[in-house]
Design a protein around this motif. Structure first.
Motif, short mmCIF file in Angstrom:
data_model
loop_
_atom_site.label_atom_id
_atom_site.label_comp_id
_atom_site.label_asym_id
_atom_site.label_seq_id
_atom_site.Cartn_x
_atom_site.Cartn_y
_atom_site.Cartn_z
N ALA A 113 0.79 -1.25 0.00
CA ALA A 113 0.00 0.00 0.00
C ALA A 113 0.82 1.29 0.00
N ILE A 114 2.09 1.20 -0.35
CA ILE A 114 2.84 2.45 -0.54
C ILE A 114 2.41 3.01 -1.89
N PRO A 115 1.87 4.23 -1.92
CA PRO A 115 1.38 4.76 -3.20
C PRO A 115 2.53 5.03 -4.17
N GLY A 116 2.21 5.00 -5.46
CA GLY A 116 3.21 5.35 -6.46
C GLY A 116 3.45 4.22 -7.44
N LEU A 117 4.41 4.45 -8.33
CA LEU A 117 4.70 3.49 -9.40
C LEU A 117 6.00 2.75 -9.10
N ALA A 118 6.15 1.58 -9.75
CA ALA A 118 7.33 0.75 -9.50
C ALA A 118 8.62 1.47 -9.92
N GLY A 119 8.55 2.29 -10.97
CA GLY A 119 9.76 2.98 -11.45
C GLY A 119 10.32 3.97 -10.44
N SER A 120 9.50 4.42 -9.52
CA SER A 120 9.97 5.38 -8.50
C SER A 120 10.51 4.68 -7.26
N ALA A 121 10.22 3.40 -7.10
CA ALA A 121 10.58 2.71 -5.85
C ALA A 121 12.08 2.81 -5.53
N PRO A 122 12.97 2.65 -6.55
CA PRO A 122 14.40 2.76 -6.20
C PRO A 122 14.84 4.19 -5.91
N VAL A 123 14.11 5.19 -6.39
CA VAL A 123 14.58 6.58 -6.31
C VAL A 123 14.85 6.96 -4.85
N GLN A 124 13.84 6.75 -3.99
CA GLN A 124 14.10 7.09 -2.58
C GLN A 124 14.22 5.82 -1.74
N ASN A 125 14.41 4.67 -2.41
CA ASN A 125 14.57 3.42 -1.67
C ASN A 125 13.43 3.28 -0.66
N ILE A 126 12.22 3.10 -1.20
CA ILE A 126 11.04 3.10 -0.32
C ILE A 126 11.20 2.04 0.79
N GLY A 127 10.62 2.36 1.92
CA GLY A 127 10.76 1.46 3.06
C GLY A 127 9.58 1.60 4.00
N ALA A 128 9.30 0.54 4.73
CA ALA A 128 8.26 0.58 5.76
C ALA A 128 8.35 -0.69 6.60
N TYR A 129 8.05 -0.54 7.88
CA TYR A 129 7.92 -1.69 8.79
C TYR A 129 9.12 -2.65 8.71
N GLY A 130 10.32 -2.04 8.73
CA GLY A 130 11.55 -2.85 8.82
C GLY A 130 12.09 -3.36 7.50
N VAL A 131 11.46 -3.02 6.39
CA VAL A 131 11.93 -3.50 5.08
C VAL A 131 12.22 -2.30 4.18
N GLU A 132 13.32 -2.41 3.44
CA GLU A 132 13.62 -1.39 2.42
C GLU A 132 13.70 -2.11 1.08
N VAL A 133 13.26 -1.43 0.04
CA VAL A 133 13.17 -2.09 -1.26
C VAL A 133 14.56 -2.46 -1.79
N LYS A 134 15.59 -1.78 -1.31
CA LYS A 134 16.95 -2.05 -1.78
C LYS A 134 17.36 -3.52 -1.58
N ASP A 135 16.76 -4.18 -0.60
CA ASP A 135 17.15 -5.56 -0.31
C ASP A 135 16.62 -6.55 -1.34
N THR A 136 15.79 -6.07 -2.25
CA THR A 136 15.24 -6.98 -3.27
C THR A 136 15.58 -6.53 -4.70
N ILE A 137 16.16 -5.34 -4.84
CA ILE A 137 16.46 -4.85 -6.20
C ILE A 137 17.79 -5.41 -6.69
N VAL A 138 17.76 -6.00 -7.88
CA VAL A 138 18.97 -6.56 -8.46
C VAL A 138 19.59 -5.56 -9.43
#
Ligand SMILES: Cc1cc2nc3c(=O)[nH]c(=O)nc-3n(C[C@H](O)[C@H](O)[C@H](O)COP(=O)(O)OP(=O)(O)OC[C@H]3O[C@@H](n4cnc5c(N)ncnc54)[C@H](O)[C@@H]3O)c2cc1C
Length: 336
Positions: A113-138
């Motif tokens: 439920a983080i609003p926005g598009l997938a292309g923006s997820a790496p830009v600010q390294n979205i994160g919530a509840y102990g997880v950051e997207v950087k840990d899954t981006i290859v």
């Protein structure tokens, strides 16, 4: 590609700011990005706009806005417990979450439920509840606007940090991200470091499944955050400030309930929301703008707020937090 002139951006930013863009280009495929860069983006100014959930428009934009609308989630490889997904920039982020739940891919469910598009997820390294997207981006693919050249950055090249990446530094406003590659796991595992999430699962006696974790995250968020479809907002308006250990000790002596998390190099990350609340700003309204009643870190548009009203509240919050704690809050949102 779809081109419009004098486009009202009110429905293209979650703050609901009514501003106009001179030119608005919807990118309908990754293949048309080079031509659009050549024809439109080289004439500055320009801005790449995803879902507008982390953008505060403060005035009309006298240039070109490029908005990726091409979506798609493709399974590129499966080996052992690992799956590799290629996700197009225009795919809504929450669609990817739903896809992962349906296919039982673990790793990003806390980012439900983080609003926005997938292309923006790496830009600010979205994160919530102990997880950051950087840990899954290859890797991240796209084009450099200044050179027109394609790029492919590995996870290390992206230089991810707390709400930060190379896309907010050297490559800021100089790239169009077209695809983000994620590695997820088919092996059941969860990140349950956030106490509120554990509590919510326990209270509702829910077994640990992807869907249940995602549902709990959604409920916690719904209780705390305003729905942008009803009350305009851009999520966390400020970053959580990081202070040195000595400064933290001094503040803790004065405010024993001060919340802090460990940060690199022995520093401490404070809760911007708590500082704002202590400065007396939780749920305060000035004209049509203010801070949210359940989370002071979220600035809101109660309806018809002008950018100046929102910025007025932001400036007053920065001033009052600084006066009380000697800390200058930094904006998380992209101000345009
Ligand atoms: C209610 C609410 C809750 C939120 N909760 C969270 C949260 O829990 N955690 C969190 O991390 N964030 C949160 N956010 C912030 C926001 O959801 C994220 O930052 C999200 O990634 C923004 O996506 P977007 O597509 O809307 O980005 P936009 O606002 O459109 O763009 C953000 C930045 O990315 C750039 N950009 C966008 N697309 C591209 C592209 N294809 N290529 C190159 N650059 C691009 C833009 O130029 C801009 O600099 C929240 C926001 C709201 C409104």
């Amino acid at each position: 590609m779809k081109l419009s002139e004098n486009q009202n951006l009110k429905t293209y930013n979650t703050f609901g700011m009514e501003v106009y863009a001179r030119r608005f280009v919807q990118l309908e495929s990754a293949e048309e990005v080079p031509a659009v860069m050549e024809e439109w983006l080289r004439q500055r100014p320009y801005y790449i706009l995803g879902g507008g959930a982390n953008t505060l428009f403060t005035e009309d934009f006298d240039g070109t806005i490029a908005h990726p609308v091409f979506g798609g989630i493709e399974m590129m490889e499966k080996s052992g417990e690992k799956v590799l997904l290629r996700v197009a920039a225009g795919e809504p982020w929450d669609n990817l979450i739903q896809y992962c739940i349906e296919h039982e891919y673990y790793g990003i469910e806390n980012l439900t439920a983080i609003p926005g598009l997938a292309g923006s997820a790496p830009v600010q390294n979205i994160g919530a509840y102990g997880v950051e997207v950087k840990d899954t981006i290859v890797k991240v693919q796209g084009y450099r606007i200044s050179t027109g050249e394609p790029f492919e950055l590995t996870n290390a090249d992206c230089r991810f940090a707390y709400r930060n990446s190379v896309f907010k530094q050297e490559m800021k406003n100089d790239c169009v991200i077209t695809y983000v590659w994620f590695q997820l796991s088919t092996e059941k595992h969860f990140t349950l470091t956030y106490q509120g999430l554990v509590q919510s699962l326990q209270e509702r006696e829910m077994p640990l499944t992807l869907r249940n974790v995602s549902d709990c995250v959604r409920r916690i968020r719904d209780a705390k955050l305003p729905d942008p479809a009803i009350i305009g907002n851009g999520g966390s308006f400020f970053k959580n400030p990081v202070v040195q250990a000595g400064k933290y000790r001094d503040l803790k002596a004065q405010y024993p309930d001060l919340v802090a998390y460990d940060a690199p190099n022995g520093d401490k990350k404070l809760s911007a929301g708590q500082l704002i609340e202590k400065a007396g700003w939780k749920g305060k309204r000035v004209g049509n703008a203010g801070t949210w009643k359940n989370q002071a870190l979220v600035l809101v548009n109660h309806g018809g707020a002008t950018p100046q009203e929102v910025l007025g509240v932001a400036d007053a919050v920065i001033h009052d937090v600084n006066a009380l704690f000697g800390i200058t809050l930094e904006m998380e949102i992209n101000r345009m």
